[in-house]
Design a protein around this motif. Structure first.
Motif, PDB file in Angstrom:
ATOM      1  N   ASP A   1     -10.335   1.939  -3.182  1.00  0.00           N
ATOM      2  CA  ASP A   1      -8.872   2.037  -3.102  1.00  0.00           C
ATOM      3  C   ASP A   1      -8.201   2.100  -4.475  1.00  0.00           C
ATOM      4  O   ASP A   1      -7.013   2.376  -4.574  1.00  0.00           O
ATOM      5  CB  ASP A   1      -8.285   0.896  -2.260  1.00  0.00           C
ATOM      6  CG  ASP A   1      -8.494  -0.487  -2.862  1.00  0.00           C
ATOM      7  OD1 ASP A   1      -8.695  -0.601  -4.087  1.00  0.00           O
ATOM      8  OD2 ASP A   1      -8.453  -1.469  -2.104  1.00  0.00           O
TER       9      ASP A   1
ATOM     10  N   CYS B   1      -5.143  -1.977  -4.055  1.00  0.00           N
ATOM     11  CA  CYS B   1      -4.062  -1.837  -3.068  1.00  0.00           C
ATOM     12  C   CYS B   1      -3.641  -3.176  -2.479  1.00  0.00           C
ATOM     13  O   CYS B   1      -2.442  -3.439  -2.300  1.00  0.00           O
ATOM     14  CB  CYS B   1      -4.504  -0.885  -1.949  1.00  0.00           C
ATOM     15  SG  CYS B   1      -4.664   0.829  -2.477  1.00  0.00           S
TER      16      CYS B   1
ATOM     17  N   GLU C   1       0.154  -4.731  -2.718  1.00  0.00           N
ATOM     18  CA  GLU C   1       0.930  -5.089  -1.527  1.00  0.00           C
ATOM     19  C   GLU C   1       1.367  -6.545  -1.563  1.00  0.00           C
ATOM     20  O   GLU C   1       2.504  -6.882  -1.198  1.00  0.00           O
ATOM     21  CB  GLU C   1       0.103  -4.822  -0.274  1.00  0.00           C
ATOM     22  CG  GLU C   1       0.842  -5.108   1.021  1.00  0.00           C
ATOM     23  CD  GLU C   1       0.018  -4.762   2.250  1.00  0.00           C
ATOM     24  OE1 GLU C   1       0.424  -5.155   3.352  1.00  0.00           O
ATOM     25  OE2 GLU C   1      -1.037  -4.102   2.099  1.00  0.00           O
TER      26      GLU C   1
END
Length: 379
Positions: A198, A263, A267
């Motif tokens: 990711d 990621c 977040e």
């Protein structure tokens, strides 16, 4: 006030090998600082084949390290050490971490903490029902939940999962290891990090595409586990594995270093990478992708530069004057030395430990005071 010498036992992914994991760097800095403060340290590590082949620090001079082959061997050999510790710290991402945590909680006479160096990943795993290294029930039993992530996540751990005490324990840097040194600028932009699915699209956009666009520039990527299918531009130098003793020289050979955030960390926010602190301590200017909470650690535009696109990176590399670049790096270095060294983290852990030990002592005293008194009458 004099601080007592405390007995710590850590069970973590690795301290002896930095191959494919950033945990070793964090544990090394923290334990070295705890040792400097006079505490007794034992680190218990599963003897994994991948670590055996790549042990770059088999015997740290600041802590006792013992290896074990299985959970059964761990229980047989080290139950005494677990019972005698003031605080046992269970690290994240150990495949059998949930079983080990349950056993330690049953055996320990002192307090037990969970040290989550992967908090956003852990929360995602919990949501998916993956409880290999942590279960919701264990969270409630740990006296301390030490989190790599701060911000709103700490309240979430207490409110949703019942952690009695969630506290931040971010990664850090050892200033004796990471510092500026005279070096020629071999690369305009470098990156240090293990391959992660990711993270790769961002690395492609911010570094590889920048290298294709800025053909006269010199770039470097150091890290393990990158697939052979990646098409590296000719002006990108690849380093397969860079052990921690070589990190300082790598940072000092860059005009800028790049930070790319996973990621889950983007977040969740408030999840600084250890690479940020290492590079800043070396006086290397940092380009980073943005994420919530970043301003809690570095001031964007003054101590660190945000980049979102290839154009942003190429413009910074081409147009930033050396005076501006070096002033930015110096301010970041001052920030790290003021707030983010391993000594700061050791002091925080020491404070958290004394809090839970003192609370336990007060609870025992209260229980003793409220216990019914037996009155012996004379015959």
């Amino acid at each position: 006030m004099s601080i007592p010498s405390l007995r710590y036992v850590f069970l973590g992914l690795s301290i002896t090998s930095s191959w494919g994991t950033g945990h070793a760097t964090t544990y090394r800095a923290l334990l070295r600082a705890l040792h400097a403060r006079g505490h007794s340290l034992l680190f218990l590590e599963r003897d994994l084949p991948s670590h055996e082949r790549h042990r770059d620090l088999p015997r740290p001079p600041y802590a006792e390290v013992a290896l074990y082959k299985s959970t059964e061997e761990l229980r047989d050999r080290f139950v005494g050490a677990i019972k005698e510790a003031d605080l046992v710290v269970i690290g994240s991402s150990m495949a059998d971490g949930a079983d080990i945590g349950s056993w330690v909680l049953d055996e320990a006479r002192g307090k037990v903490a969970f040290y989550d160096l992967d908090t956003p990943v852990t929360l995602r795993k919990l949501a998916l029902g993956d409880h290999r290294y942590l279960t919701p029930r264990l969270i409630n039993r740990y006296a301390l939940y030490l989190s790599f992530t701060g911000g709103p996540t700490l309240s979430l751990l207490e409110r949703k999962y019942g952690a009695p005490r969630a506290r931040p324990l971010y990664c850090s840097v050892d200033p004796e290891v990471y510092h500026p040194e005279p070096s020629d600028s071999r690369w305009d932009l470098g990156y240090l990090g293990t391959y992660v699915d990711d993270r790769q699209p961002v690395l492609d956009r911010l570094l590889l595409e920048s290298a294709r666009r800025f053909r006269r520039g010199r770039f470097a990527v150091a890290g393990t586990q990158y697939p052979p299918t990646i098409a590296w531009p000719e002006n990108v130098h690849r380093i397969e594995h860079l052990p921690p003793p070589e990190h300082r020289s790598f940072y000092n050979a860059q005009r800028f270093t790049l930070n790319v955030t996973r990621c889950d960390m983007v977040e969740t926010g408030w999840s600084p990478s250890v690479r940020l602190f290492e590079a800043a301590a070396c006086g290397t200017p940092i380009l980073t992708d943005p994420w919530p909470g970043l301003e809690s650690f570095f001031q964007p535009g003054r101590e660190i530069l945000l980049v979102r696109s290839t154009d942003d990176v190429v413009r910074r590399l081409r147009e930033t004057f050396d005076s501006e670049r070096l002033a930015l790096a110096q301010r970041a270095r001052q920030r790290v030395f003021a707030e983010h060294t391993s000594a700061h983290r050791a002091e925080a852990l020491e404070r958290y430990t004394l809090e839970v030990l003192d609370e336990s002592s007060r609870a025992r005293m209260k229980l003793g005071a409220s216990a019914p008194q037996t009155v012996c009458s004379e015959p």
